[in-house]
Design an enzyme around this catalytic site. Structure first.
Site, PDB file in Angstrom:
ATOM      1  N   ASP A  51     -28.143  18.729  69.112  1.00  0.00           N
ATOM      2  CA  ASP A  51     -28.803  19.917  68.318  1.00  0.00           C
ATOM      3  C   ASP A  51     -29.802  19.032  67.423  1.00  0.00           C
ATOM      4  O   ASP A  51     -30.244  19.842  66.586  1.00  0.00           O
ATOM      5  CB  ASP A  51     -27.425  20.437  67.494  1.00  0.00           C
ATOM      6  CG  ASP A  51     -26.773  19.459  66.606  1.00  0.00           C
ATOM      7  OD1 ASP A  51     -27.169  18.391  66.598  1.00  0.00           O
ATOM      8  OD2 ASP A  51     -25.914  19.809  65.784  1.00  0.00           O
ATOM      9  N   SER A  52     -30.251  18.073  67.602  1.00  0.00           N
ATOM     10  CA  SER A  52     -31.264  17.318  67.033  1.00  0.00           C
ATOM     11  C   SER A  52     -32.519  18.171  67.661  1.00  0.00           C
ATOM     12  O   SER A  52     -33.768  17.938  66.962  1.00  0.00           O
ATOM     13  CB  SER A  52     -31.605  15.973  67.414  1.00  0.00           C
ATOM     14  OG  SER A  52     -31.430  15.718  68.769  1.00  0.00           O
ATOM     15  N   ASP A  90     -24.147  19.336  72.698  1.00  0.00           N
ATOM     16  CA  ASP A  90     -23.539  19.464  71.396  1.00  0.00           C
ATOM     17  C   ASP A  90     -23.040  20.673  70.921  1.00  0.00           C
ATOM     18  O   ASP A  90     -23.730  21.736  71.490  1.00  0.00           O
ATOM     19  CB  ASP A  90     -24.711  19.375  70.412  1.00  0.00           C
ATOM     20  CG  ASP A  90     -24.844  17.853  69.636  1.00  0.00           C
ATOM     21  OD1 ASP A  90     -23.529  17.357  69.702  1.00  0.00           O
ATOM     22  OD2 ASP A  90     -25.712  17.237  69.284  1.00  0.00           O
ATOM     23  N   GLU A 187     -22.250   7.469  64.050  1.00  0.00           N
ATOM     24  CA  GLU A 187     -23.498   7.452  63.372  1.00  0.00           C
ATOM     25  C   GLU A 187     -23.667   6.610  62.096  1.00  0.00           C
ATOM     26  O   GLU A 187     -22.781   7.164  61.210  1.00  0.00           O
ATOM     27  CB  GLU A 187     -23.943   8.767  63.551  1.00  0.00           C
ATOM     28  CG  GLU A 187     -25.236   9.106  63.006  1.00  0.00           C
ATOM     29  CD  GLU A 187     -26.110  10.303  63.307  1.00  0.00           C
ATOM     30  OE1 GLU A 187     -25.683  11.251  63.961  1.00  0.00           O
ATOM     31  OE2 GLU A 187     -27.465  10.248  62.796  1.00  0.00           O
TER      32      GLU A 187
HETATM   33  O1  KIV Z   1     -28.075  15.791  67.941  1.00  0.00           O
HETATM   34  C1  KIV Z   1     -28.259  14.542  68.366  1.00  0.00           C
HETATM   35  O2  KIV Z   1     -29.266  14.366  69.067  1.00  0.00           O
HETATM   36  C2  KIV Z   1     -27.284  13.797  67.999  1.00  0.00           C
HETATM   37  C3  KIV Z   1     -27.509  12.159  68.186  1.00  0.00           C
HETATM   38  C4  KIV Z   1     -28.502  11.883  66.935  1.00  0.00           C
HETATM   39  C5  KIV Z   1     -26.383  11.346  68.223  1.00  0.00           C
HETATM   40  O3  KIV Z   1     -26.145  14.122  67.693  1.00  0.00           O
END
Ligand code: KIV
Length: 272
Positions: A51-52, A90, A187
């Site tokens: 979700d990044s 995610d 994290e």
């Molecule tokens: O959303 C994402 O990319 C993540 C990573 C930073 C672990 O959760």
């Protein structure tokens, strides 16, 4: 007629076995089919549809605006680009607000091609994790720094620096493992805390800013390619500089992770 994938797919079971035998594996984020195919061809075992994407694709300040529809769309794009890698998707903010909702949200992601879902949260999510895993959906529990809780935490900072913080993260880890989590993602925690968790659990642990003890490592693709502007966290490393091309960068990252050269001590957080 059934169309078979001639390439052997990475599985949760295989990564668990590899981790137990002391092996390591590399994970990167991707949000589209073209980038996913590059990761798939260059040594990445897990492609995370993170979700990044709220930050690096949509331009939001946090991941909170990302919707389940967004995640479903990007998971489908990534799935079309991958033939070998395990696809982890995610669960976005509050798609797991209660266990039943988590089950329905996860089902949408799995239908689009995810092989495992990642849920951000520890003990309060244990019931949801237990339901999903009982219903045959593998779960990676994301603990330590939880970006979806940024407003509660008051910023993106290393977690578990004091005894109370450490105990809270350990409590989260035991709760999600007991609930049946198939993997952990840690994290931004100190290397010492990560080592304690890795040595106590039997599932693979993926780290980001959690030191070298974790069997898996993950980075956001735009960070490791040097696209995202600074300031950068300590675990930042620009693999494009050493790899020379996107394919070379991905290969250099996978090699560095599998050989144990990334992350170094300087790219990790210590207790003191
Ligand atoms: O959303 C994402 O990319 C993540 C990573 C930073 C672990 O959760």
């Amino acid at each position: 007629m059934s169309v078979q994938n001639p390439i052997k797919r990475v599985t949760v079971r295989e990564l668990t076995e590899r981790s137990r035998q002391g092996g390591r594996f590399a994970c990167l984020t991707a949000y589209d089919a073209s980038m996913a195919a590059i990761l798939d061809d260059n040594g990445i075992d897990i492609v995370l549809v993170g979700d990044s994407l709220g930050n690096v694709v949509q331009g939001h300040e946090t991941t909170l605006p990302v919707t389940l529809d967004d995640m479903v769309y990007h998971t489908a794009c990534v799935a079309r680009g991958c033939r070998r890698a395990l696809i982890m998707a995610d669960m976005p903010f509050m798609a797991d607000a209660d266990p039943h909702m988590a089950l329905l949200s996860a089902a949408r992601l799995m239908r689009e091609g995810a092989h495992i879902v990642k849920i951000e949260g520890g003990k309060p999510l244990a019931e949801a994790i237990a339901l999903l895993t009982r219903r045959g959906i593998p779960v990676c529990a994301h603990i330590g720094l939880k970006p979806q809780s940024v407003h509660k935490i008051g910023g993106y900072r290393v977690q578990g620096r004091d005894r109370a913080g450490m105990d809270a993260i350990l409590d989260d880890a035991w709760a999600v493992i007991e609930a049946g989590a198939d993997m952990l993602l840690l994290e931004c925690v100190t290397s010492e805390l990560a080592e304690e968790i890795v040595s106590a659990v039997k599932v693979p642990v993926i780290g980001i800013g959690a030191g070298a003890a974790c069997q898996g490592q993950v980075l956001v693709i735009y960070d490791m390619l040097g696209v995202t502007p600074g300031p950068h966290p300590r675990f930042y490393r620009n693999f494009l500089e050493e790899g020379g091309s996107i394919q070379g960068a991905v290969k250099a990252y996978a090699d560095a992770v599998v050989s144990g050269r990334y992350p170094s001590r300087e790219q990790s957080y210590a207790d003191t």
